[in-house]
Scaffold this motif. Structure first.
Motif, PDB file in Angstrom:
ATOM      1  N   TYR A   1     117.058 -87.912 -22.041  1.00 29.96           N
ATOM      2  CA  TYR A   1     117.951 -89.024 -21.500  1.00 29.96           C
ATOM      3  C   TYR A   1     117.666 -90.267 -22.279  1.00 29.96           C
ATOM      4  O   TYR A   1     118.384 -91.294 -22.350  1.00 29.96           O
ATOM      5  CB  TYR A   1     118.023 -89.116 -20.166  1.00 29.96           C
ATOM      6  N   GLU A   2     116.369 -90.405 -22.730  1.00 33.53           N
ATOM      7  CA  GLU A   2     115.829 -91.755 -23.326  1.00 33.53           C
ATOM      8  C   GLU A   2     116.695 -92.080 -24.565  1.00 33.53           C
ATOM      9  O   GLU A   2     116.611 -93.020 -24.826  1.00 33.53           O
ATOM     10  CB  GLU A   2     114.426 -91.550 -23.826  1.00 33.53           C
TER      11      GLU A   2
ATOM     12  N   SER B   1     119.661 -91.753 -24.791  1.00 37.48           N
ATOM     13  CA  SER B   1     121.139 -92.530 -24.497  1.00 37.48           C
ATOM     14  C   SER B   1     121.200 -94.002 -24.712  1.00 37.48           C
ATOM     15  O   SER B   1     120.096 -94.631 -24.835  1.00 37.48           O
ATOM     16  CB  SER B   1     121.390 -92.142 -23.062  1.00 37.48           C
ATOM     17  N   GLY B   2     122.123 -94.750 -24.406  1.00 39.35           N
ATOM     18  CA  GLY B   2     122.451 -96.146 -24.484  1.00 39.35           C
ATOM     19  C   GLY B   2     123.036 -96.341 -25.930  1.00 39.35           C
ATOM     20  O   GLY B   2     123.155 -95.608 -26.785  1.00 39.35           O
TER      21      GLY B   2
ATOM     22  N   SER C   1     121.821 -96.159 -30.310  1.00 40.28           N
ATOM     23  CA  SER C   1     120.953 -95.073 -30.325  1.00 40.28           C
ATOM     24  C   SER C   1     120.392 -94.677 -31.741  1.00 40.28           C
ATOM     25  O   SER C   1     119.456 -94.003 -31.819  1.00 40.28           O
ATOM     26  CB  SER C   1     121.303 -93.912 -29.688  1.00 40.28           C
TER      27      SER C   1
ATOM     28  N   ARG D   1     122.810 -90.377 -14.696  1.00 40.21           N
ATOM     29  CA  ARG D   1     123.077 -88.978 -15.221  1.00 40.21           C
ATOM     30  C   ARG D   1     123.883 -88.381 -14.312  1.00 40.21           C
ATOM     31  O   ARG D   1     124.525 -86.988 -14.894  1.00 40.21           O
ATOM     32  CB  ARG D   1     121.676 -88.530 -15.595  1.00 40.21           C
TER      33      ARG D   1
ATOM     34  N   ARG E   1     119.753-102.689 -18.100  1.00 36.65           N
ATOM     35  CA  ARG E   1     119.953-101.488 -18.447  1.00 36.65           C
ATOM     36  C   ARG E   1     118.801-101.018 -19.501  1.00 36.65           C
ATOM     37  O   ARG E   1     118.085 -99.804 -19.441  1.00 36.65           O
ATOM     38  CB  ARG E   1     121.268-100.959 -19.054  1.00 36.65           C
TER      39      ARG E   1
ATOM     40  N   ARG F   1     115.510 -98.446 -18.653  1.00 37.94           N
ATOM     41  CA  ARG F   1     115.333 -96.875 -19.426  1.00 37.94           C
ATOM     42  C   ARG F   1     114.015 -97.333 -19.834  1.00 37.94           C
ATOM     43  O   ARG F   1     113.344 -96.357 -20.101  1.00 37.94           O
ATOM     44  CB  ARG F   1     116.478 -97.171 -20.556  1.00 37.94           C
TER      45      ARG F   1
ATOM     46  N   GLN G   1     111.793 -96.342 -16.912  1.00 34.07           N
ATOM     47  CA  GLN G   1     111.764 -94.842 -16.676  1.00 34.07           C
ATOM     48  C   GLN G   1     111.020 -94.173 -17.535  1.00 34.07           C
ATOM     49  O   GLN G   1     110.609 -93.170 -17.102  1.00 34.07           O
ATOM     50  CB  GLN G   1     113.500 -94.473 -16.646  1.00 34.07           C
TER      51      GLN G   1
ATOM     52  N   ALA H   1     115.559 -91.178 -18.207  1.00 34.47           N
ATOM     53  CA  ALA H   1     115.892 -92.262 -18.726  1.00 34.47           C
ATOM     54  C   ALA H   1     117.147 -92.549 -18.937  1.00 34.47           C
ATOM     55  O   ALA H   1     117.702 -92.731 -20.240  1.00 34.47           O
ATOM     56  CB  ALA H   1     114.952 -92.816 -19.824  1.00 34.47           C
ATOM     57  N   ASP H   2     118.123 -92.596 -17.971  1.00 34.97           N
ATOM     58  CA  ASP H   2     119.457 -92.700 -18.168  1.00 34.97           C
ATOM     59  C   ASP H   2     119.983 -94.377 -18.087  1.00 34.97           C
ATOM     60  O   ASP H   2     121.148 -94.397 -18.168  1.00 34.97           O
ATOM     61  CB  ASP H   2     120.095 -91.974 -17.109  1.00 34.97           C
ATOM     62  N   GLY H   3     119.066 -95.152 -17.695  1.00 34.78           N
ATOM     63  CA  GLY H   3     119.436 -96.403 -17.376  1.00 34.78           C
ATOM     64  C   GLY H   3     119.941 -96.944 -16.131  1.00 34.78           C
ATOM     65  O   GLY H   3     120.552 -98.223 -16.074  1.00 34.78           O
TER      66      GLY H   3
END
Length: 395
Positions: free
Chosen positions: A248-249, A251-252, A255, A289, A369, A373, A376, A383-385
């Protein structure tokens, strides 16, 4: 909706003139201020008769000042806003508009590369397809905001452009109305952008974004192209993410990932997959997520130029995918997140750890956000923010 145009466009061409040196750029006696605007307009080529007629009856609108000082903050979640804004009625009316103006949309896509669904989604969200355009006198609104010394660098150029539009016969100083911040017409554009990107879509010799849907469609298409739209490419696609140990880290926004990278990680598509595996793509979880998931492509950046609210832009892009034939998203089972007080507490804790979250305002913006992240990841959480009570408790 308002405030959708980039500061670069709003601030272009602000070089000082002798007229500005002779009169205050803002504030002071309103009549003297208007004389300065008139002189500057004439220095830019507008006739004295037009400038006088445009500004003769301009007045301060206290309701505009009240709106400007009381702007609400965007506190709705993605599910709340998207469900309300992408309603069944808007879907039905949008489909009818696409059919009704099929020839104009075809011309817009041929000339500017922007699909009908993208234009129609903005059209629907901005004014309900022209039904709600605002009832503030445009000249008064812009004169009020230009005279007010909070943001004259934004609004004085728009007032001068409005004066120019009077000379073109495209703005009536007494009768043209729109949003409180000066946006005009079915797709809510500011005067400088109308002058630069306005298209006479119906062939009557004028650009009338209030009454002519053809003008509004073509002008929106030209403006979107100018923001960098890439013809023939997607903008947003709903995806599913595999359960288990997913990164998940990654994401955003920004990227650095591609479509091929995400498919290699098991990301799947619910409405058909784009073909170019090298296409840059960012994985977005607007509500964490456990909620809907999307891949955003380079064209998604155009939405962020139109309006800087992440929730609004994601909803607008989603609306466009629905008009283009996509199924409703899988809402999943996300939590509601943090209330206003808890979000401010979270921002304070993030700022104390050195993160740049901007103003402590309780709003889950881009800076917050990114900070969420990062924390997290540090704490070993997915780490989905998306902030929740568990993260706040750990901090």
């Amino acid at each position: 909706m308002t405030s959708k145009f980039s500061l670069a466009l709003l601030l272009a061409g602000l070089a000082a003139t002798p007229a500005m040196a002779q009169a205050p750029a803002c504030g002071g006696n309103f009549a003297q201020f208007l004389e300065g605007v008139k002189a500057e307009a004439m220095a830019r080529g507008v006739s004295g008769e037009i400038a006088t007629r445009a500004l003769r009856n301009a007045s301060i609108d206290k309701k505009v000042l009240s709106r400007d000082r009381a702007q609400g903050v965007f506190r709705q979640t993605f599910l709340q806003f998207s469900k309300r804004s992408v309603s069944s009625n808007r879907m039905q009316v949008g489909a009818k508009k696409i059919k009704q103006y099929a020839n104009t949309f075809a011309r817009a896509e041929a000339e500017y590369g922007v699909p009908a669904a993208v234009i129609t989604a903005f059209w629907g969200l901005e004014t309900d397809f022209g039904a709600v355009q605002g009832d503030f006198n445009t000249m008064n609104a812009l004169a009020t905001l230009a005279h007010d010394c909070r943001r004259p660098e934004l609004f004085r150029p728009q007032l001068l452009a409005a004066v120019e539009m009077v000379g073109h016969g495209d703005l009536d100083p007494a009768g043209t109305t729109g949003a409180w911040a000066g946006e005009i017409g079915q797709v809510q554009m500011l005067p400088r952008d109308i002058i630069e990107y306005g298209v006479d879509g119906d062939g009557d010799g004028h650009v009338n974004l209030k009454k002519s849907s053809e003008d509004a469609i073509m002008t929106a298409a030209k403006f979107i192209k100018a923001l960098g739209w890439r013809a023939g490419e997607p903008w947003l696609a709903e995806v599913s993410v595999p359960s288990g140990n997913f990164p998940y880290e990654k994401s955003g926004l920004d990227s650095g990932m591609t479509l091929g990278d995400w498919t290699a990680l098991g990301v799947g598509f619910r409405n058909g997959q784009p073909t170019s595996q090298n296409l840059p793509a960012d994985l977005l979880f607007p509500q964490g997520r456990n909620g809907p998931a999307f891949l955003a492509f380079p064209n998604f950046s155009i939405y962020l130029e139109w309006n800087q609210s992440f929730i609004y832009t994601t909803s607008a892009a989603y609306f466009a995918t629905r008009l283009a034939g996509a199924k409703p998203y899988d809402a999943g089972n996300p939590g509601d997140g943090l209330d206003d007080g808890a979000m401010k507490q979270l921002q304070q804790k993030l700022a104390a750890r050195g993160h740049d979250v901007g103003k402590i305002d309780g709003i889950l913006g881009g800076g917050t956000r990114a900070a969420v992240r990062a924390e997290q990841m540090r704490l070993g959480l997915p780490a989905d923010g998306w902030p929740d009570q568990a993260l706040l408790g750990r901090l």
